[in-house]
Design a protein around this motif. Structure first.
Motif, mmCIF file in Angstrom:
data_model
loop_
_atom_site.group_PDB
_atom_site.id
_atom_site.type_symbol
_atom_site.label_atom_id
_atom_site.label_comp_id
_atom_site.label_asym_id
_atom_site.label_seq_id
_atom_site.Cartn_x
_atom_site.Cartn_y
_atom_site.Cartn_z
ATOM 1 N N ARG A 243 8.404 33.632 68.836
ATOM 2 C CA ARG A 243 8.336 32.641 69.924
ATOM 3 C C ARG A 243 7.301 31.561 69.628
ATOM 4 O O ARG A 243 7.533 30.376 69.865
ATOM 5 N N ASN B 85 6.213 30.564 66.661
ATOM 6 C CA ASN B 85 6.711 29.719 65.577
ATOM 7 C C ASN B 85 7.814 28.787 66.046
ATOM 8 O O ASN B 85 7.940 27.667 65.552
ATOM 9 N N GLU B 86 8.615 29.245 66.990
ATOM 10 C CA GLU B 86 9.684 28.405 67.523
ATOM 11 C C GLU B 86 9.107 27.193 68.255
ATOM 12 O O GLU B 86 9.646 26.092 68.181
ATOM 13 N N LYS B 87 7.983 27.374 68.934
ATOM 14 C CA LYS B 87 7.328 26.266 69.638
ATOM 15 C C LYS B 87 6.744 25.257 68.657
ATOM 16 O O LYS B 87 6.708 24.068 68.945
ATOM 17 N N LYS B 88 6.286 25.725 67.494
ATOM 18 C CA LYS B 88 5.677 24.864 66.490
ATOM 19 C C LYS B 88 6.714 24.158 65.612
ATOM 20 O O LYS B 88 6.355 23.365 64.754
ATOM 21 N N ARG B 89 7.954 24.457 65.830
ATOM 22 C CA ARG B 89 9.020 23.942 64.986
ATOM 23 C C ARG B 89 8.999 22.422 64.947
ATOM 24 O O ARG B 89 8.872 21.764 65.960
ATOM 25 N N GLY B 90 9.126 21.863 63.787
ATOM 26 C CA GLY B 90 9.111 20.415 63.625
ATOM 27 C C GLY B 90 10.476 19.902 63.214
ATOM 28 O O GLY B 90 11.442 20.647 63.070
ATOM 29 N N THR B 91 10.530 18.599 63.031
ATOM 30 C CA THR B 91 11.766 17.981 62.580
ATOM 31 C C THR B 91 11.502 17.268 61.261
ATOM 32 O O THR B 91 10.368 16.960 60.920
#
Length: 55
Positions: free
Chosen positions: A24, A26-32
């Motif tokens: 969870r 890591n999912e919040k830190k996900r970038g583009t």
């Protein structure tokens, strides 16, 4: 002759909770990824080569 297929291990208890928590976070830190520079370079190359058929 049959080949034995090993069962997939399943996380349980505190290990499973820790895994979910980290997932969870890591999912919040996900970038583009910004490919705008590459797209512009590709457009220029195709315009010069006369292969570009649409905009």
């Amino acid at each position: 002759m049959a080949v034995y297929i090993k069962p997939i291990p399943t996380l349980t208890g505190k290990v499973a909770e820790k895994f979910e928590k980290i997932a969870r976070e890591n999912e919040k830190k996900r970038g583009t990824v910004d490919f705008s520079r590459e797209v512009e370079m590709t457009k220029r190359i195709l315009e010069k080569s006369n292969l570009r058929r649409f905009k």
